[in-house]
Write a protein that holds these residues in place. Structure first.
Motif, PDB file in Angstrom:
ATOM      1  N   UNK A   1     -22.851  45.378 -72.445  1.00  0.00           N
ATOM      2  CA  UNK A   1     -21.604  44.663 -72.153  1.00  0.00           C
ATOM      3  C   UNK A   1     -21.694  43.757 -70.921  1.00  0.00           C
ATOM      4  N   UNK A   2     -22.771  43.831 -70.164  1.00  0.00           N
ATOM      5  CA  UNK A   2     -22.986  42.980 -68.992  1.00  0.00           C
ATOM      6  C   UNK A   2     -24.412  42.438 -69.032  1.00  0.00           C
ATOM      7  N   UNK A   3     -24.542  41.131 -69.055  1.00  0.00           N
ATOM      8  CA  UNK A   3     -25.868  40.517 -69.079  1.00  0.00           C
ATOM      9  C   UNK A   3     -25.832  39.319 -68.128  1.00  0.00           C
ATOM     10  N   UNK A   4     -25.886  39.635 -66.816  1.00  0.00           N
ATOM     11  CA  UNK A   4     -25.751  38.575 -65.839  1.00  0.00           C
ATOM     12  C   UNK A   4     -26.542  38.865 -64.577  1.00  0.00           C
ATOM     13  N   UNK A   5     -26.523  37.905 -63.646  1.00  0.00           N
ATOM     14  CA  UNK A   5     -27.179  38.055 -62.353  1.00  0.00           C
ATOM     15  C   UNK A   5     -26.606  37.025 -61.386  1.00  0.00           C
ATOM     16  N   UNK A   6     -27.041  37.129 -60.132  1.00  0.00           N
ATOM     17  CA  UNK A   6     -26.696  36.143 -59.113  1.00  0.00           C
ATOM     18  C   UNK A   6     -27.959  35.418 -58.685  1.00  0.00           C
ATOM     19  N   UNK A   7     -27.826  34.135 -58.465  1.00  0.00           N
ATOM     20  CA  UNK A   7     -28.949  33.314 -58.039  1.00  0.00           C
ATOM     21  C   UNK A   7     -28.835  33.026 -56.544  1.00  0.00           C
ATOM     22  N   UNK A   8     -29.981  32.927 -55.904  1.00  0.00           N
ATOM     23  CA  UNK A   8     -30.063  32.482 -54.523  1.00  0.00           C
ATOM     24  C   UNK A   8     -31.246  31.534 -54.413  1.00  0.00           C
ATOM     25  N   UNK A   9     -31.178  30.592 -53.510  1.00  0.00           N
ATOM     26  CA  UNK A   9     -32.275  29.627 -53.394  1.00  0.00           C
ATOM     27  C   UNK A   9     -32.281  29.055 -51.994  1.00  0.00           C
ATOM     28  N   UNK A  10     -33.444  28.653 -51.574  1.00  0.00           N
ATOM     29  CA  UNK A  10     -33.603  27.987 -50.284  1.00  0.00           C
ATOM     30  C   UNK A  10     -34.845  27.124 -50.329  1.00  0.00           C
ATOM     31  N   UNK A  11     -34.769  26.005 -49.645  1.00  0.00           N
ATOM     32  CA  UNK A  11     -35.875  25.051 -49.592  1.00  0.00           C
ATOM     33  C   UNK A  11     -36.196  24.778 -48.127  1.00  0.00           C
ATOM     34  N   UNK A  12     -37.478  24.676 -47.812  1.00  0.00           N
ATOM     35  CA  UNK A  12     -37.919  24.327 -46.467  1.00  0.00           C
ATOM     36  C   UNK A  12     -37.198  23.058 -46.018  1.00  0.00           C
ATOM     37  N   UNK A  13     -36.790  23.046 -44.751  1.00  0.00           N
ATOM     38  CA  UNK A  13     -36.048  21.897 -44.216  1.00  0.00           C
ATOM     39  C   UNK A  13     -36.768  20.574 -44.449  1.00  0.00           C
ATOM     40  N   UNK A  14     -38.089  20.587 -44.335  1.00  0.00           N
ATOM     41  CA  UNK A  14     -38.861  19.344 -44.455  1.00  0.00           C
ATOM     42  C   UNK A  14     -39.099  18.917 -45.902  1.00  0.00           C
ATOM     43  N   UNK A  15     -38.702  19.741 -46.862  1.00  0.00           N
ATOM     44  CA  UNK A  15     -38.983  19.461 -48.274  1.00  0.00           C
ATOM     45  C   UNK A  15     -37.723  19.251 -49.104  1.00  0.00           C
ATOM     46  N   UNK A  16     -36.582  19.137 -48.447  1.00  0.00           N
ATOM     47  CA  UNK A  16     -35.322  18.977 -49.172  1.00  0.00           C
ATOM     48  C   UNK A  16     -35.186  17.572 -49.744  1.00  0.00           C
ATOM     49  N   UNK A  17     -34.314  17.482 -50.735  1.00  0.00           N
ATOM     50  CA  UNK A  17     -33.967  16.220 -51.391  1.00  0.00           C
ATOM     51  C   UNK A  17     -35.158  15.586 -52.116  1.00  0.00           C
ATOM     52  N   UNK A  18     -36.047  16.454 -52.599  1.00  0.00           N
ATOM     53  CA  UNK A  18     -37.181  15.984 -53.392  1.00  0.00           C
ATOM     54  C   UNK A  18     -37.117  16.515 -54.825  1.00  0.00           C
ATOM     55  N   UNK A  19     -36.018  17.176 -55.162  1.00  0.00           N
ATOM     56  CA  UNK A  19     -35.823  17.681 -56.518  1.00  0.00           C
ATOM     57  C   UNK A  19     -36.395  19.063 -56.769  1.00  0.00           C
ATOM     58  N   UNK A  20     -36.959  19.691 -55.726  1.00  0.00           N
ATOM     59  CA  UNK A  20     -37.592  20.999 -55.932  1.00  0.00           C
ATOM     60  C   UNK A  20     -36.585  22.079 -56.323  1.00  0.00           C
ATOM     61  N   UNK A  21     -35.434  22.122 -55.662  1.00  0.00           N
ATOM     62  CA  UNK A  21     -34.427  23.129 -56.009  1.00  0.00           C
ATOM     63  C   UNK A  21     -33.932  22.916 -57.437  1.00  0.00           C
ATOM     64  N   UNK A  22     -33.719  21.679 -57.811  1.00  0.00           N
ATOM     65  CA  UNK A  22     -33.256  21.374 -59.172  1.00  0.00           C
ATOM     66  C   UNK A  22     -34.267  21.879 -60.200  1.00  0.00           C
TER      67      UNK A  22
END
Length: 178
Positions: free
Chosen positions: A90-111
């Motif tokens: 009756x439950x099939x879920x989870x929570x996501x967490x993510x983090x990217x190095x400050x110097x590597x942000x906005x390069x599409x890696x998290x996406x």
């Protein structure tokens, strides 16, 4: 693998690399998660953390991928984790967490990593729902998950104790059948 990344589980043997990633980004990460500077600066802490996470992986309760650029597979650029995995009828879920190095942000890696990770949760773990808790002032993170099809379901008042106070969080979710 994704177009740009290698996503893999790290174990105790990778503790120095994981330690370096967190220490290099500690001040930034502390804005979004409850980290103690003394504990989070300790190599022993990461050895133990990786042991615990591996045990939880074997129980299919947590899966954390560490992210590496394909051109540099020896330096962590981020993580994406799926925790509180529930696989009851009756439950099939989870929570996501993510983090990217400050110097590597906005390069599409998290996406890339979140898209691949959610696909794995839906196809291999057979989950129905992935949730994300996001601080209301974290506009880049809100935009990121919205771009991947997550929908804001509301505000959870005083949900997480962070930096000495209870903080509100938006609840975002994506469903396997969207």
């Amino acid at each position: 693998q994704t177009r740009s990344l290698i996503m893999r589980v790290c174990t105790r043997k990778d503790a120095r690399m994981v330690h370096r990633f967190y220490v290099n980004n500690l001040r930034d990460f502390m804005r979004y998660e409850p980290l103690d500077t003394k504990t989070a600066s300790s190599l022993v802490y990461y050895e133990k953390l990786l042991d615990v996470e591996y045990d939880l992986l074997l129980q299919r309760k947590l899966l954390r991928f560490f992210l590496f650029e394909q051109s540099n597979p020896f330096s962590i650029v981020g993580t994406v984790s799926f925790r509180n995995i529930e696989q009851a009828a009756h439950l099939r879920n989870c929570q996501i967490g993510y983090k990217i190095d400050q110097s590597k942000r906005r390069q599409g890696y998290a996406t890339e990593a979140i898209a691949m990770g959610c696909r794995l949760m839906f196809e291999d773990f057979k989950l129905h729902r992935v949730e994300a808790l996001i601080l209301p002032d974290n506009i880049p993170s809100c935009r990121l998950v919205e771009s991947l099809g997550f929908e804001c379901e509301g505000l959870l008042r005083k949900k997480v104790f962070l930096n000495g106070e209870w903080r509100d969080h938006y609840l975002y979710a994506i469903l396997s059948d969207r």
